[in-house]
Scaffold this active site. Structure first.
Site, PDB file in Angstrom:
ATOM      1  N   CYS A 346      48.303  43.297  43.660  1.00  9.76           N
ATOM      2  CA  CYS A 346      48.471  42.264  44.685  1.00  9.76           C
ATOM      3  C   CYS A 346      49.113  42.863  45.944  1.00  9.76           C
ATOM      4  O   CYS A 346      50.175  43.473  45.866  1.00  9.76           O
ATOM      5  CB  CYS A 346      49.332  41.123  44.155  1.00  9.76           C
ATOM      6  N   HIS A 418      40.723  48.667  41.781  1.00 17.34           N
ATOM      7  CA  HIS A 418      40.163  48.131  43.023  1.00 17.34           C
ATOM      8  C   HIS A 418      40.167  49.266  44.041  1.00 17.34           C
ATOM      9  O   HIS A 418      41.214  49.851  44.313  1.00 17.34           O
ATOM     10  CB  HIS A 418      41.023  46.958  43.502  1.00 17.34           C
ATOM     11  N   ASP A 456      33.374  45.125  46.286  1.00 15.37           N
ATOM     12  CA  ASP A 456      32.158  45.050  47.097  1.00 15.37           C
ATOM     13  C   ASP A 456      30.861  44.883  46.308  1.00 15.37           C
ATOM     14  O   ASP A 456      29.788  45.165  46.838  1.00 15.37           O
ATOM     15  CB  ASP A 456      32.034  46.291  47.998  1.00 15.37           C
ATOM     16  N   ARG A 481      35.496  38.614  45.522  1.00 14.24           N
ATOM     17  CA  ARG A 481      35.038  37.892  46.714  1.00 14.24           C
ATOM     18  C   ARG A 481      33.553  37.571  46.663  1.00 14.24           C
ATOM     19  O   ARG A 481      33.099  36.559  47.202  1.00 14.24           O
ATOM     20  CB  ARG A 481      35.354  38.707  47.973  1.00 14.24           C
TER      21      ARG A 481
END
Length: 612
Positions: A346, A418, A456, A481
């Site tokens: 985070c 990530h 992505d 996302r």
């Protein structure tokens, strides 16, 4: 430059122009540019008339044109750009209802209030006048056909307060009608019990793991020699031994679509939508350990699990080993989960400032003790999600992963990487070559920890390219996302196609989201307001999707934005869904939840700098 051949068989949905199918037969290059090209027939010279007039919309970080962003950045410097990141703390909020305007739940259900002055000499602060409530009751929301709670359970607990009460309320007497249902629905799991909440708030929960300051107090009473011996052991695990006679149920992440934890929008109604579109594994929103230990209902709500979530995990953020261990005990005793994810990724300031999130990557001892404490407290497997490091110029995941491997923590099922640093947040492209470097950094003489890449993935071609280029990683489609912008992405990945989903199909699943939201948050005015807010947060991501038939080059990339300011879809509804203005999101919301209150405004909670 690489490319792939795409034929018309991968397109479905509404009819596309003839020249579109011919163009799709060409070899399509992969474009790394910041913009994607829209076909000329869908470019509008001015703002379409079906959209909300600009003077009725307050500009936000997402409504300004890209050229305006550049102009402001040049005039105001980097400070302006920095303010556009993270949480939008100055966004408008719903007005709070005063205590006297709230209705006593006992009276609402037809029971006598136990807190009347004649019984306990206590004054109930809530309203008891149903006659007055009937007179002032607002008109039902016409856009919703039937109360979803009444339809599901046969009884709506909100009675007269329900904004769809005409389906179950006698508007003359105020009586709440009850009906029998053929099948009782499965209950939502991981609800916070009142007894557990009371024990947590009174510090009377029977934790096996002591808190850090309790360890220090015990050590002060003992001799210096014994203290030295204790320092050799992780403090979080001193009073813990592995759970007896319990086998960990392993989770196979291979060839699965895993919806990563998503703050704000990754709520239970959203995850139900993702399950309908084919997601295999879901995970709750990030929960802060300290708030869980204090028994805060809002934080415990993040752990709730719908029965349709067959493989479900929860993610915990914390900066201290004793808190991690105690929360793991709580989850083991009070919740039904398949895995627990330890957050080391985070980037939010208020989390990192407490040593949690990405900051935990910089604290090896804390991380080691946390993993060992969690391992001893849980009977289910657990995972770690991290970033490449604090700064993209000085990545450190390739050094941290071998350390984690050397600790040989039992129950660690996978590490998710990530491909961005903490300072990058969500800007620039994820560095998958570095993710591979991290996976290859493990020591050959020790058991390998499965590694999953994240970042992505926005189409089935993105996923398949990652599989080809990075065989050392697990073949797991971890989407974040991409799921917010294209909730149907799991279907695309599994069926290997670019789904040209129509505007009417998108509106249908938004109707489902509203129904799920009312089930979850309630059908009274507060539940309507909450559902509306989360729907608008959802729409603040959905508008970034541009239909397949409008693109010159497939597929659309995650961080790309349209090369033009105004676009027209196949219908007014599709044009409305393409708009980046808050006023148009509110217009869509009114189709599903009725008119908003006078003076209502909305601004997204999170200001995105990865897409402008």
């Amino acid at each position: 430059m690489t490319g792939g051949t795409i034929g018309p068989d991968v397109i479905d949905g509404d009819k596309i122009p003839n020249n579109c199918s011919e163009a799709l037969m060409l070899t399509v290059p992969v474009v790394d540019d910041a913009c994607f090209t829209i076909k000329a027939e869908f470019i509008a010279a001015e703002r379409p008339s079906c959209l909300t007039p600009l003077d009725a919309v307050k500009p936000t970080a997402q409504t300004a044109h890209p050229a305006q962003h550049k102009h402001h950045d040049e005039d105001e410097g980097s400070k302006r750009g920095k303010k556009m990141r993270g949480m939008n703390k100055k966004r408008p909020r719903d007005a709070k209802v005063s205590v006297r305007d709230r209705v006593c739940t006992s009276v609402l259900q037809g029971d006598a209030c136990p807190f009347r002055p004649d019984e306990h000499n206590e004054q109930c602060p809530y309203n008891h006048d149903l006659t007055l409530l009937l007179q002032d009751r607002p008109r039902d929301i016409a856009e919703i056909d039937v109360c979803p709670l009444f339809q599901l359970k046969g009884k709506c607990p909100f009675g007269l307060l329900c904004r769809v009460g005409n389906s179950h309320v006698n508007l003359t007497t105020g009586q709440n009608i009850v009906k029998e249902v053929a099948q009782t629905p499965d209950a939502i799991l991981n609800e916070l019990k009142k007894e557990t909440q009371w024990k947590l708030r009174k510090n009377q929960y029977p934790f096996r793991c002591k808190r850090f300051f309790e360890h220090q107090g015990d050590a002060a009473k003992k001799g210096h020699e014994q203290v030295s011996e204790e320092k050799a052991l992780p403090k979080s695990a001193e009073d813990l031994s592995p759970l007896p006679d319990r086998m960990r149920k392993l989770i196979d992440f291979s060839n699965k679509v895993y919806v990563a934890p998503l703050t704000t929008v990754g709520n239970l109604p959203f995850r139900r939508i993702m399950k309908k579109f084919g997601a295999d594994i879901t995970c709750g929103e990030m929960a802060v350990a300290q708030n869980l230990l204090e028994g805060k209902p809002g934080e415990w709500a993040l752990l709730k699990r719908h029965p349709s979530e067959d493989v479900f995990g929860v993610q915990i953020a914390c900066g201290h080993a004793d808190q991690f261990t105690r929360v793991a005990e709580l989850i083991e005793n009070e919740c039904q989960v398949d895995f627990v994810d330890l957050n080391c990724g985070c980037p939010i300031d208020c989390i990192c400032s407490k040593g949690a999130g990405s900051a935990l990557m910089l604290r090896d001892n804390k991380l080691r003790d946390s993993l060992r404490g969690i391992s001893n407290a849980l009977s289910c497997p657990f995972t770690v999600k991290m970033r490449t490091g604090w700064d993209e110029k000085v990545p450190l995941a390739h050094k941290l992963v071998p350390k984690i491997q050397s600790w040989q923590v039992d129950g660690l099922s996978a590490i998710m990487i990530h491909g961005r640093s903490r300072l990058q947040r969500y800007s620039k492209l994820a560095d998958w070559s570095y993710i591979s470097q991290v996976a290859n950094s493990q020591v050959e003489d020790l058991p390998n920890i499965p590694m999953i890449g994240n970042g992505d993935i926005f189409s089935f071609t993105d996923y398949e390219q990652r599989l080809r280029d990075h065989p050392e990683l697990l073949p797991t489609a971890m989407i974040a996302r991409g799921a917010l912008i294209k909730p149907w992405l799991p279907t695309e990945i599994k069926e290997r196609r670019h789904w040209d989903i129509s505007a009417s199909e998108r509106l249908d699943f938004l109707k489902e989201f509203v129904s799920f939201g009312l089930e979850h948050w309630g059908t009274d005015q507060h539940g309507i307001n909450t559902t509306r807010r989360f729907l608008l947060e959802f729409l603040s991501f959905l508008h970034r999707y541009v239909p397949v038939y409008m693109l010159e080059v497939l597929p659309q990339q995650m961080n790309q934005r349209p090369s033009v300011q105004h676009m027209c879809g196949r219908s007014d509804l599709e044009t409305l869904m393409l708009s980046s203005h808050c006023g148009d999101w509110i217009k869509i919301c009114e189709m599903l939840l009725g008119s908003v209150p006078d003076g209502f405004r909305f601004e997204p909670k999170h200001k995105a700098n990865g897409y402008k």
